[in-house]
Motif scaffolding. Structure first.
Motif, mmCIF file in Angstrom:
data_model
loop_
_atom_site.group_PDB
_atom_site.id
_atom_site.type_symbol
_atom_site.label_atom_id
_atom_site.label_comp_id
_atom_site.label_asym_id
_atom_site.label_seq_id
_atom_site.Cartn_x
_atom_site.Cartn_y
_atom_site.Cartn_z
ATOM 1 N N PRO A 1 0.833 -1.196 0.000
ATOM 2 C CA PRO A 1 0.000 0.000 0.000
ATOM 3 C C PRO A 1 0.874 1.254 0.000
ATOM 4 O O PRO A 1 2.050 1.185 0.347
ATOM 5 N N LYS A 2 0.295 2.356 -0.381
ATOM 6 C CA LYS A 2 1.037 3.604 -0.503
ATOM 7 C C LYS A 2 1.742 3.964 0.814
ATOM 8 O O LYS A 2 1.154 3.893 1.886
ATOM 9 N N GLY A 3 3.000 4.331 0.701
ATOM 10 C CA GLY A 3 3.733 4.749 1.892
ATOM 11 C C GLY A 3 4.476 3.616 2.579
ATOM 12 O O GLY A 3 5.314 3.850 3.427
ATOM 13 N N PHE A 4 4.170 2.363 2.195
ATOM 14 C CA PHE A 4 4.817 1.227 2.851
ATOM 15 C C PHE A 4 6.017 0.754 2.055
ATOM 16 O O PHE A 4 5.965 0.654 0.831
ATOM 17 N N THR A 5 7.092 0.469 2.744
ATOM 18 C CA THR A 5 8.274 -0.078 2.085
ATOM 19 C C THR A 5 8.878 -1.161 2.955
ATOM 20 O O THR A 5 8.603 -1.240 4.148
ATOM 21 N N MET A 6 9.720 -1.979 2.339
ATOM 22 C CA MET A 6 10.469 -2.967 3.099
ATOM 23 C C MET A 6 11.926 -2.542 3.083
ATOM 24 O O MET A 6 12.467 -2.212 2.046
ATOM 25 N N GLN A 7 12.533 -2.550 4.263
ATOM 26 C CA GLN A 7 13.942 -2.193 4.319
ATOM 27 C C GLN A 7 14.630 -3.124 5.297
ATOM 28 O O GLN A 7 14.239 -3.205 6.453
ATOM 29 N N ASN A 8 15.625 -3.839 4.847
ATOM 30 C CA ASN A 8 16.307 -4.842 5.671
ATOM 31 C C ASN A 8 15.309 -5.760 6.372
ATOM 32 O O ASN A 8 15.477 -6.096 7.525
ATOM 33 N N GLY A 9 14.262 -6.105 5.640
ATOM 34 C CA GLY A 9 13.292 -7.028 6.206
ATOM 35 C C GLY A 9 12.310 -6.403 7.178
ATOM 36 O O GLY A 9 11.475 -7.080 7.749
ATOM 37 N N LEU A 10 12.399 -5.088 7.355
ATOM 38 C CA LEU A 10 11.481 -4.409 8.271
ATOM 39 C C LEU A 10 10.374 -3.736 7.469
ATOM 40 O O LEU A 10 10.647 -3.114 6.453
ATOM 41 N N LEU A 11 9.163 -3.848 7.967
ATOM 42 C CA LEU A 11 8.062 -3.162 7.315
ATOM 43 C C LEU A 11 8.026 -1.723 7.822
ATOM 44 O O LEU A 11 7.885 -1.474 9.006
ATOM 45 N N LEU A 12 8.184 -0.774 6.902
ATOM 46 C CA LEU A 12 8.229 0.628 7.291
ATOM 47 C C LEU A 12 7.065 1.391 6.668
ATOM 48 O O LEU A 12 6.636 1.090 5.560
ATOM 49 N N TYR A 13 6.558 2.387 7.388
ATOM 50 C CA TYR A 13 5.572 3.298 6.825
ATOM 51 C C TYR A 13 6.205 4.678 6.816
ATOM 52 O O TYR A 13 6.543 5.219 7.872
ATOM 53 N N LYS A 14 6.400 5.249 5.613
ATOM 54 C CA LYS A 14 7.095 6.524 5.457
ATOM 55 C C LYS A 14 8.386 6.543 6.272
ATOM 56 O O LYS A 14 8.674 7.497 6.992
ATOM 57 N N GLY A 15 9.118 5.446 6.180
ATOM 58 C CA GLY A 15 10.431 5.380 6.818
ATOM 59 C C GLY A 15 10.434 5.025 8.288
ATOM 60 O O GLY A 15 11.485 4.929 8.901
ATOM 61 N N ARG A 16 9.261 4.834 8.891
ATOM 62 C CA ARG A 16 9.224 4.500 10.312
ATOM 63 C C ARG A 16 8.713 3.083 10.506
ATOM 64 O O ARG A 16 7.934 2.577 9.702
ATOM 65 N N MET A 17 9.108 2.464 11.603
ATOM 66 C CA MET A 17 8.688 1.099 11.869
ATOM 67 C C MET A 17 7.176 1.063 12.055
ATOM 68 O O MET A 17 6.635 1.796 12.871
ATOM 69 N N TYR A 18 6.527 0.215 11.277
ATOM 70 C CA TYR A 18 5.063 0.175 11.312
ATOM 71 C C TYR A 18 4.566 -0.880 12.278
ATOM 72 O O TYR A 18 4.934 -2.043 12.180
ATOM 73 N N LEU A 19 3.716 -0.497 13.206
ATOM 74 C CA LEU A 19 3.133 -1.442 14.157
ATOM 75 C C LEU A 19 1.661 -1.602 13.857
ATOM 76 O O LEU A 19 0.968 -0.620 13.653
ATOM 77 N N ARG A 20 1.240 -2.844 13.837
ATOM 78 C CA ARG A 20 -0.194 -3.056 13.674
ATOM 79 C C ARG A 20 -0.835 -3.012 15.052
ATOM 80 O O ARG A 20 -0.431 -2.243 15.903
#
Ligand SMILES: [Zn+2]
Length: 184
Positions: free
Chosen positions: A97-116
């Motif tokens: 989804p928009k704004g979400f990326t994967m970085q080193n296996g971490l799910l990030l939202y706009k560069g921050r760690m995303y918590l559900r």
């Protein structure tokens, strides 16, 4: 060269423990870890925790370390949560989804760690940021900015406001400041 009598590396649970690495799931790793660590006498909880963390997969160990768990169970819980993120992120495919990326296996939202929706983890983060050694019970905005620097979750702003408003220490401090009876 010294040779220890009667033992080799494969009989020494400590030696095996330091070589143990997570290759499958977090739960499998924890089971293997406990079988070995139960054979070690006088193993301090702090040392045990640091051994456990070093054997985790990189993409799990890094975020778990960042949250600074104080016990093996806390570390295990956080590792499981991170594992879940990774699985769900991979299932979601490359086009997140928009704004979400994967970085080193971490799910990030706009560069921050995303918590559900994991309330205990959110509380742990708020505690660390607000009550922790660097938090010093800052007000709402300062606490919000600190949390936002590294984390994102839906309703974050509301959660921070509620947490700061309901913090016992803050209420006590405010009460003392408003009632300077000592000065009378
Ligand atoms: Zn406070």
């Amino acid at each position: 060269m010294q040779v220890r009598f009667g033992t080799n590396a494969y009989d020494d649970p400590m030696e095996m423990l330091t070589r143990l690495r997570q290759t499958a799931s977090v739960t499998t790793y924890k089971t293997q870890f406990e079988i070995l660590s139960n054979r070690i006498k006088g193993f301090s909880p702090a040392h045990k925790l640091s051994c456990f963390l070093s054997g985790l997969k990189d993409e799990i160990r890094l975020p778990v370390r960042m949250l600074n768990p104080q016990s093996l169970n806390a570390a295990f819980g956080l590792a499981k949560i991170q594992e879940e993120y990774l699985i769900s992120a991979f299932q979601a495919g490359k086009e997140g989804p928009k704004g979400f990326t994967m970085q080193n296996g971490l799910l990030l939202y706009k560069g921050r760690m995303y918590l559900r929706t994991c309330d205990s983890l959110k509380i742990a983060i708020l505690q660390q940021v607000h009550d922790g050694p660097w938090g010093g019970h800052s007000g709402f905005l300062k606490t919000l900015h600190r949390v936002q620097r590294d984390f994102y979750w839906p309703g974050l702003r509301k959660d921070v406001r509620k947490y700061v408003r309901e913090c016992d220490t803050c209420q006590r401090l405010k009460h003392e400041t408003c009632n300077p009876t000592g000065l009378l």
